[in-house]
Design a protein around this motif. Sequence first.
Motif, short mmCIF file in Angstrom:
data_model
loop_
_atom_site.label_atom_id
_atom_site.label_comp_id
_atom_site.label_asym_id
_atom_site.label_seq_id
_atom_site.Cartn_x
_atom_site.Cartn_y
_atom_site.Cartn_z
N ILE A 84 -2.04 38.47 48.56
CA ILE A 84 -3.39 37.92 48.56
C ILE A 84 -3.36 36.47 49.04
CG2 ILE A 84 -4.10 39.46 46.69
CD1 ILE A 84 -3.91 37.07 44.79
N GLY A 85 -4.53 35.98 49.46
CA GLY A 85 -4.66 34.62 49.92
C GLY A 85 -5.90 34.49 50.78
N PRO A 86 -6.36 33.26 51.04
CA PRO A 86 -7.56 33.05 51.85
C PRO A 86 -7.37 33.54 53.29
CG PRO A 86 -6.92 31.03 50.69
CD PRO A 86 -5.79 31.99 50.55
N ASN A 87 -8.50 33.73 54.00
CA ASN A 87 -8.42 34.04 55.43
C ASN A 87 -7.63 32.95 56.14
OD1 ASN A 87 -9.97 36.33 55.20
ND2 ASN A 87 -11.90 35.32 55.74
N GLY A 88 -6.71 33.35 57.00
CA GLY A 88 -5.94 32.38 57.78
C GLY A 88 -4.72 31.84 57.05
N SER A 89 -4.46 32.33 55.82
CA SER A 89 -3.31 31.80 55.07
C SER A 89 -1.99 32.39 55.54
CB SER A 89 -3.49 32.07 53.57
OG SER A 89 -3.55 33.47 53.32
N ILE A 95 -0.54 33.63 48.49
CA ILE A 95 -0.35 32.50 49.41
C ILE A 95 -1.51 31.53 49.22
CG2 ILE A 95 -0.06 31.81 51.81
CD1 ILE A 95 0.75 34.66 52.48
N ARG A 96 -1.19 30.30 48.81
CA ARG A 96 -2.22 29.28 48.70
C ARG A 96 -1.57 27.90 48.81
NH1 ARG A 96 -2.11 31.21 43.19
NH2 ARG A 96 -1.17 29.63 41.81
N ASP A 97 -2.32 27.00 49.43
CA ASP A 97 -1.84 25.61 49.60
C ASP A 97 -0.46 25.56 50.24
OD1 ASP A 97 -4.20 24.78 48.33
OD2 ASP A 97 -3.27 24.94 46.35
N GLN A 98 -0.24 26.42 51.26
CA GLN A 98 1.01 26.45 52.04
C GLN A 98 2.24 26.80 51.20
OE1 GLN A 98 1.04 22.60 54.02
NE2 GLN A 98 -0.12 23.46 55.75
N GLN A 99 1.98 27.53 50.11
CA GLN A 99 3.09 28.00 49.29
C GLN A 99 2.85 29.46 48.91
OE1 GLN A 99 3.96 25.55 45.92
NE2 GLN A 99 4.65 23.81 47.15
N VAL A 100 3.94 30.19 48.65
CA VAL A 100 3.83 31.57 48.19
C VAL A 100 4.23 31.60 46.72
CG1 VAL A 100 4.55 33.96 48.50
CG2 VAL A 100 4.36 32.45 50.49
N HIS A 101 3.31 32.06 45.88
CA HIS A 101 3.55 32.14 44.44
C HIS A 101 3.75 33.60 44.05
CE1 HIS A 101 2.05 27.95 44.02
NE2 HIS A 101 1.26 28.31 45.02
N LYS A 134 14.83 31.60 52.31
CA LYS A 134 14.29 30.44 53.03
C LYS A 134 13.41 30.88 54.21
CE LYS A 134 17.91 27.17 51.73
NZ LYS A 134 18.43 28.02 50.64
N VAL A 135 12.45 31.74 53.90
CA VAL A 135 11.52 32.27 54.93
C VAL A 135 10.28 31.38 54.98
CG1 VAL A 135 10.12 34.23 55.63
CG2 VAL A 135 12.33 34.62 54.55
N SER A 136 10.05 30.75 56.12
CA SER A 136 8.85 29.92 56.28
C SER A 136 7.95 30.57 57.33
CB SER A 136 9.23 28.50 56.72
OG SER A 136 9.90 28.54 57.96
N GLY A 137 6.65 30.26 57.23
CA GLY A 137 5.69 30.85 58.16
C GLY A 137 4.98 29.78 58.97
N THR A 138 4.99 29.94 60.28
CA THR A 138 4.29 29.01 61.17
C THR A 138 3.57 29.79 62.27
OG1 THR A 138 6.27 28.76 62.54
CG2 THR A 138 5.93 27.10 60.83
N VAL A 139 2.47 29.23 62.74
CA VAL A 139 1.78 29.73 63.94
C VAL A 139 1.61 28.53 64.86
CG1 VAL A 139 -0.35 30.68 64.86
CG2 VAL A 139 0.57 31.58 62.74
N GLY A 140 2.39 28.50 65.95
CA GLY A 140 2.41 27.32 66.80
C GLY A 140 2.95 26.15 66.04
N GLN A 186 5.55 27.06 53.18
CA GLN A 186 6.88 26.46 53.16
C GLN A 186 7.93 27.53 52.87
OE1 GLN A 186 6.70 23.30 50.31
NE2 GLN A 186 5.01 22.25 51.36
N ALA A 187 9.18 27.24 53.22
CA ALA A 187 10.28 28.19 53.03
C ALA A 187 10.39 28.63 51.58
CB ALA A 187 11.59 27.55 53.49
N PHE A 188 10.60 29.94 51.37
CA PHE A 188 10.72 30.47 50.02
C PHE A 188 11.63 31.69 50.04
CE2 PHE A 188 7.67 33.23 51.89
CZ PHE A 188 7.63 34.40 51.15
N ASP A 189 12.13 32.06 48.87
CA ASP A 189 12.96 33.26 48.71
C ASP A 189 12.12 34.33 48.01
OD1 ASP A 189 14.96 31.68 49.73
OD2 ASP A 189 15.92 31.32 47.78
N PHE A 190 12.39 35.59 48.34
CA PHE A 190 11.66 36.67 47.68
C PHE A 190 12.48 37.94 47.74
CE2 PHE A 190 10.64 37.33 52.11
CZ PHE A 190 10.55 38.71 52.25
N SER A 191 12.08 38.92 46.93
CA SER A 191 12.70 40.24 46.98
C SER A 191 11.68 41.31 46.62
CB SER A 191 13.90 40.33 46.02
OG SER A 191 13.46 40.24 44.68
#
Length: 529
Positions: free
Chosen positions: A304-309, A454-460, A277-283, A289-294
């Motif tokens: 990978i992902g756009p600038n600022g993602s 990372i795209r559209d506020q999600q990590v795939h 449940k790791v989410s990413g925010t700046v301010g 959004q929160a996601f699980d990974f290993s």
Amino acid sequence: MVLINLQGIRVEVKDRTLFHIKDLSIHQGDRIGMVGRNGSGKTSLLQVIAKEREPTAGVVIQRASVALLPQLKPQVDQKSGGEISQAVIHETFSQDADVLLADEPTTHLDMENVEKLEQQLKRRQEAMVVVSHDRAFLDALCNQIWELDDEQIRVYSGNYTEYEQQKEAARKHHEKEYEKYIHKKKQLEEAMEQKDQKAQRAVKKPKNLSGSEAKAAKFAKPYFAKKQKKLNQGVKSIQTRIDQLDKVEKIKELPPIKMQVAHEASLNKRTIIRGEKVSGTVGDRLLWQAFDFSVAGGDKVALIGPNGSGKTTFLHMILGGAQGIHISPTVSFGYFSQMLEVLDVNDSILDNVSSTSSQDPTLIRTVLARLGFFRDDVFKEVHVLSGGERVKVAFAKLFVSDANVLILDEPTNYLDIEAVEELGSLLHDYSGTVMLVSHDRRLLEHVATKVFAIRDQQVHFFEGPYREYTQAEPQKDHDPLEDQLLMVDTKVSDVLSRLSLEPSEKLEEEFQRLLQEKNMLKQRLEKRQ
């Protein structure tokens, strides 16, 4: 039609010649990719062509207008590197010159914008010379490659892949010529040795001769002496033939790298980094959004992902062990960034790289050689190195350190193509774990075994090599209207930033006109959907 002609050009820096060019031209329709080692003079040559730098000798004949897109973009407060690059690209394109010179135009652009820049350049009509370490970019655009090496320019037809094929064919031809040379030399040396042995035997007194045989041998001595002289002349003749052979040097091949990575056996294929449940925010802004990974030991993960993602933010969260991220106690991180704060500029290359490594000194020297630092080069102090050379030293220091997880944030910026290729080979063969942010598609294809996108506020996630990921992704049809909208959007951002600094009625009118054009394009796109 010749647009630009270089005649008798020589460029020197202090007491060193960067390059000399007898005669070279840029023709209408040329799309030239320029490659060469860091410090070989690529940027200097672009400046000479644009007449922004005077050559030491020679003349540049311009029969067309020229626009230069510089490598080093001006710093602007509150703008990211990608935003600055896009603004400078737009400003250069708006000049509508006959010849476009682009020095590392993809620097700081994310992959999506690199691909959009590719499409824009493909549609443009002017001749162009592009310096880039992005091999896929050169493949997509170029019909000619200029290789700057050993103070000279060699011209190859075709794109970068075709240039590689021509270089490989030349290498194989050289290997065959070397084998023929060694074979012929060996044949002559064996023939010379046989004649030399015969010459020695010709006057050697036989043992256990009877009286009559000894007397006969005495009278035969002049005959054998003459025979020996003739044989010795034959030996000299063969030696002359050996000396006259066209010598072919053996191609130097560096040995493969086999490193001892800390806890390699115990970490391999086991989960070493886990997120819950790791989410990413700046301010107040949500990056994802929160996601699980290993991540398992030995994984090579492309992020990978756009600038600022949030790619760099994600790396920093892992390095800092942010909330929800669990890291195996046997993990030792090595972090690469463009800041290069890991280097002591007053120490030598070798001292910098060795200071944090327990690897064998021979392996350290081999890694440095793979990155272009040979023999006494390793004793140069870091403060005399170019920016690209410092990047290579910083990577070498990290690579041979006692880290077993390498975190690399855009390691290819400011590197020459040869160094990028070696970096890819080193990472491919590295038995530890790698997490890599890069817009270099060929590097990711060579290294990555899994993808976090990372795209559209999600990590795939994609479990598999980067090339398979790109083939699995749905391909969008090219839409000129979308490109037009992108260009207008860039103009809007540029005018808006200028308005905030120097408001004027003229800028306000341009801003309103661009807004109308943007809205009209959006409406046309919506009607078609």
